[in-house]
Each structure stands twice: as C-alpha cells, then as structure tokens.
Design a protein around this motif. Structure first.
Motif, PDB file in Angstrom:
ATOM      1  N   THR A  87       0.870  -1.361  -0.007  1.00 36.71           N
ATOM      2  CA  THR A  87       0.034  -0.020   0.145  1.00 36.71           C
ATOM      3  C   THR A  87       0.827   1.284   0.039  1.00 36.71           C
ATOM      4  OG1 THR A  87       0.093  -0.070   2.335  1.00 36.71           O
ATOM      5  CG2 THR A  87      -1.879  -1.335   1.153  1.00 36.71           C
ATOM      6  N   LEU A 140       2.372   2.850  -2.176  1.00 32.67           N
ATOM      7  CA  LEU A 140       1.861   3.878  -3.387  1.00 32.67           C
ATOM      8  C   LEU A 140       0.926   5.055  -3.034  1.00 32.67           C
ATOM      9  CD1 LEU A 140       2.085   4.901  -6.207  1.00 32.67           C
ATOM     10  CD2 LEU A 140       0.593   3.235  -6.958  1.00 32.67           C
ATOM     11  N   ASN A 141      -0.062   4.514  -1.918  1.00 36.49           N
ATOM     12  CA  ASN A 141      -1.017   5.587  -1.490  1.00 36.49           C
ATOM     13  C   ASN A 141      -0.181   6.833  -0.871  1.00 36.49           C
ATOM     14  OD1 ASN A 141      -3.827   6.205  -0.982  1.00 36.49           O
ATOM     15  ND2 ASN A 141      -3.353   6.095   1.100  1.00 36.49           N
ATOM     16  N   THR A 144      -7.443   8.373  -2.727  1.00 40.20           N
ATOM     17  CA  THR A 144      -7.633   6.994  -1.767  1.00 40.20           C
ATOM     18  C   THR A 144      -8.607   6.024  -2.131  1.00 40.20           C
ATOM     19  OG1 THR A 144      -6.577   8.650  -0.096  1.00 40.20           O
ATOM     20  CG2 THR A 144      -7.584   6.518   0.441  1.00 40.20           C
ATOM     21  N   PHE A 191      -7.529   4.269  -5.296  1.00 44.03           N
ATOM     22  CA  PHE A 191      -6.456   3.342  -4.978  1.00 44.03           C
ATOM     23  C   PHE A 191      -6.901   2.185  -4.210  1.00 44.03           C
ATOM     24  CE2 PHE A 191      -2.732   1.897  -2.335  1.00 44.03           C
ATOM     25  CZ  PHE A 191      -1.991   1.428  -3.344  1.00 44.03           C
ATOM     26  N   LYS A 221      -1.477   7.186  -9.083  1.00 39.72           N
ATOM     27  CA  LYS A 221      -1.844   5.863  -8.036  1.00 39.72           C
ATOM     28  C   LYS A 221      -2.255   4.742  -9.171  1.00 39.72           C
ATOM     29  CE  LYS A 221      -2.428   8.494  -3.818  1.00 39.72           C
ATOM     30  NZ  LYS A 221      -3.117   8.557  -2.657  1.00 39.72           N
ATOM     31  N   TYR A 277       7.653   3.054  -4.616  1.00 42.89           N
ATOM     32  CA  TYR A 277       6.214   3.306  -4.880  1.00 42.89           C
ATOM     33  C   TYR A 277       5.931   2.589  -6.174  1.00 42.89           C
ATOM     34  CZ  TYR A 277       6.269   7.238  -1.701  1.00 42.89           C
ATOM     35  OH  TYR A 277       6.544   7.979  -0.559  1.00 42.89           O
ATOM     36  N   TYR A 278       6.755   2.010  -6.909  1.00 42.01           N
ATOM     37  CA  TYR A 278       6.360   1.173  -8.206  1.00 42.01           C
ATOM     38  C   TYR A 278       7.204  -0.170  -8.233  1.00 42.01           C
ATOM     39  CZ  TYR A 278       3.985   5.582  -9.508  1.00 42.01           C
ATOM     40  OH  TYR A 278       3.028   6.738  -9.341  1.00 42.01           O
TER      41      TYR A 278
END
Length: 368
Positions: free
Chosen positions: A10, A12-13, A50, A53, A78, A202-203
C-alpha cells in the motif's frame, strides 16, 4: 475476490501527502467486505485518490473527479503502470533534453530551493505541461509532487526543498522569515537519486486494474459520466470538503505551481463547493449527490465520510443530512468514525495554534 495488488503493498497511497487526506482503511475495508467482482466505484471528491487506489487494490475499476489539478495529478499517479526503469529513463531524458524557459525569481525561491534543484524542477514542470499522458510521466510527476517540499532528513535527502511541512506549502513571507532566523539554507540535492529511491518504493509492483481520474466540477452532470456509456457505478465512496475548508489550492500553492499554476499564492476562489452559508453549501452537495445517483445502478450504495472544523458553528450531521434531502439517496446508517489523530496531522507543527479534531461520521445511504 482476486486482488489486483498484494494488500500489503500500500506504499503507493503515500506518494504525496495531503493535509486533508482520509485513511486508506476507510474505502478499503468497505470494498473488501462488501464489493463484488465487476463492481465499479465513483468518488466525486477524489482528492489524492485514496478511494481509487483502494478500488485498484481489490481489483475494481473506478472514476475519481476533483476540481483541484494537484489532487487529480496525485490520484492519477496511483493508477498507472510504470516500472522503476521507465520512470528513471523519462526523468533522465527530460533533464538531458530540455532547458527551462522560465525560472521563478524572488526571495522565497532563493531560500526554498538550491538553484540547480529549482532548474531541474522547472524542466520537469515544463515537460509535463507540454505532455503528461504516458504512464511513466504521470508516475514521475506524482513522485516529484511528493518530494517537492518537506522536512530535512537525518540520513539522505527525501525532499527537494529547504525545511518545510510535507502536507502543505508554507506561505512565502513566513517561510522566508523562518529560514533566515534559523540560518537554514537550501542544499544541493541529487534530484535523480531522490526520484530513484521513491520510484523503487512506490512502483515496485503493478496491477492490470486501473481507473480514470478527471479534473472537473462534480456539480456538473457531465463530470460524473462513466468512461464507457454502458457502465454505471455500484459504489460511491467519498469525503467532500468539510464546511469552511476553502483553502485547498492556496495551501497547496507550490504543488499547484508545479502543475501549471502561478508562482505566487493565489486566494481566488476556485472551490468546487460554496462555503458562504450552510444552506448554499448543502445545496451544492445535493447537486453532486443527484449527479451521482443518475450514473449509478439501482440500489447502489453511497458512503460519505464527513466531519467539521472547529471555527465553523455548524453541526456536521445537520449539514450532511440536509444535503441528502431530496437527493435520490436514503440514509440507512450513521456511524461514528472517531477523530483525526494528532499523529496524522503533520501540519500542526507549523501552525501557531493547534486545532482540536472534531468527531467524524460515516453516513451510509442507498440509491432510491
């Protein structure tokens, strides 16, 4: 249901913190427990995405709509699929091939960023304004937005700016005075190193399930139209701006500059919702609820996280109930959702007077 991401992934949020963000657990718990495969999710006040996502985490398509270009840029980051190398290659290409045509001048900019860093930021900004349609560029833009300003770290730099809050941009006069009095000068930052660390965080994973984000005014019916004409929404999960919260763009003015806004704080009213009176505020929300109803399936469920701010003498429950009158949605349940905790209110450290969080509520409704 088969989840598009591992639910532990989670990170990336958190690509770009937002002062008014609501917790991922709110939409995620609802969709995990209640949604069915193939359901489609709408958030007409998507903020930093949010809800979108959360929908992606559980393998559902979604549409997020917001009137803030900062919000929609963060939300879009996201929902893309980009590898770390694709993001880094795009960053290197922009820095190697572009020259900044305009770099902001003035005392604030001299104190906020090292000249080499500001030059790189301007190259990115102009490249994205010219074209930000590829997944790699959308992801890179989100990374830079999240690193644009924040506190100095004890180990390696994580932000491009001089000492700042990470949730909102300080106003120029106050920030300049703060830095000067404390002898805080902007440091040269390895921009690509910061991007690389954030891209890896994040990726590191991807998902075939994505969604759409739209920069628009949800009071207008066409803003909530699904991407496909034969699609209708099963879920509306959202949190509108609380009554009296009118400074989203001024509070995000540095990020707003980066996505194309002016290089000064602009207090022009660009809000989606009117805050001039409780009655007008409720009427504007009602327009949004009616528009959402018209693009939703029969018996669709809408869940609203809502609260208030202490300097407005208006009861949050009365406001939200009023907005739902004659909206096409019937209230089924109202649950207390607690308060925003001190640990999540990073901006309090830069406020002269700390605010006291009010009780928030989750209002469950069904489409009539």
């Amino acid at each position: 249901m088969t989840y598009g991401f591992q639910l532990s992934n989670t990170a990336l949020n958190g690509i770009c913190p937002y002062f008014t963000m609501f917790p991922l657990d709110f939409p995620l718990n609802i969709l995990q427990r209640k949604a069915r495969g193939g359901d489609v999710v709408l958030d007409p006040f998507c903020g930093r995405g949010t809800t979108n996502f959360a929908a992606r985490l559980v393998g559902l398509r979604s549409l997020g709509v917001d009137s803030s270009p900062v919000a929609t840029a963060i939300a879009a980051s996201k929902l893309v699929m980009a590898s770390v190398e694709e993001i880094l290659d795009e960053a290197r290409r922009i820095l190697a091939e572009r020259e900044a045509s305009h770099i902001p001048e003035g005392e604030f900019w001299q104190w906020a960023f090292d000249p080499t860093v500001l030059d790189a930021l301007c190259r990115f900004r102009e490249a994205f304004l010219e074209d930000c349609t590829s997944d790699a560029r959308i992801a890179l833009r989100g990374i830079v937005l999240g690193a644009l300003h924040g506190p100095k770290q004890k180990t390696f730099p994580s932000y491009f700016s001089n000492q700042c809050p990470r949730t909102y941009a300080p106003k120029p006069a106050y920030a300049t005075r703060y830095w000067r009095e404390r002898g805080l000068v902007p440091e040269p930052i390895d921009v690509l190193a910061v991007i690389k660390r954030r891209a890896k965080r994040y990726y590191s994973m991807s998902s075939d399930t994505t969604g759409a984000v739209r920069l628009a005014d949800s009071r207008k019916a066409e803003s909530l139209q699904p991407e496909s004409p034969d699609t209708r929404f099963n879920w509306v999960i959202t949190s509108p701006p609380y009554y009296g919260m009118r400074t989203y763009i001024p509070d995000q003015w540095l990020r707003n500059w980066f996505v194309g806004g002016p290089d000064v704080v602009n207090y022009t009213n660009c809000n989606q919702i009117v805050h001039s009176s409780p009655e007008e505020y409720s009427a504007d929300l009602r327009r949004v609820w009616r528009n959402a109803k018209n693009v939703s399936v029969e018996n669709a469920i809408m869940v609203i996280r809502f609260g208030g701010i202490t300097d407005r003498r208006a009861n949050p429950l009365d406001l939200i109930k009023s907005s739902l009158n004659d909206s096409g949605w019937r209230i089924t349940t109202i649950k207390k959702a607690g308060t925003a905790t001190e640990g999540k209110r990073q901006a309090d450290s830069f406020l002269r007077k700390r605010s006291t969080p009010m009780t928030e509520y989750d209002i469950w409704t069904v489409r009539q």
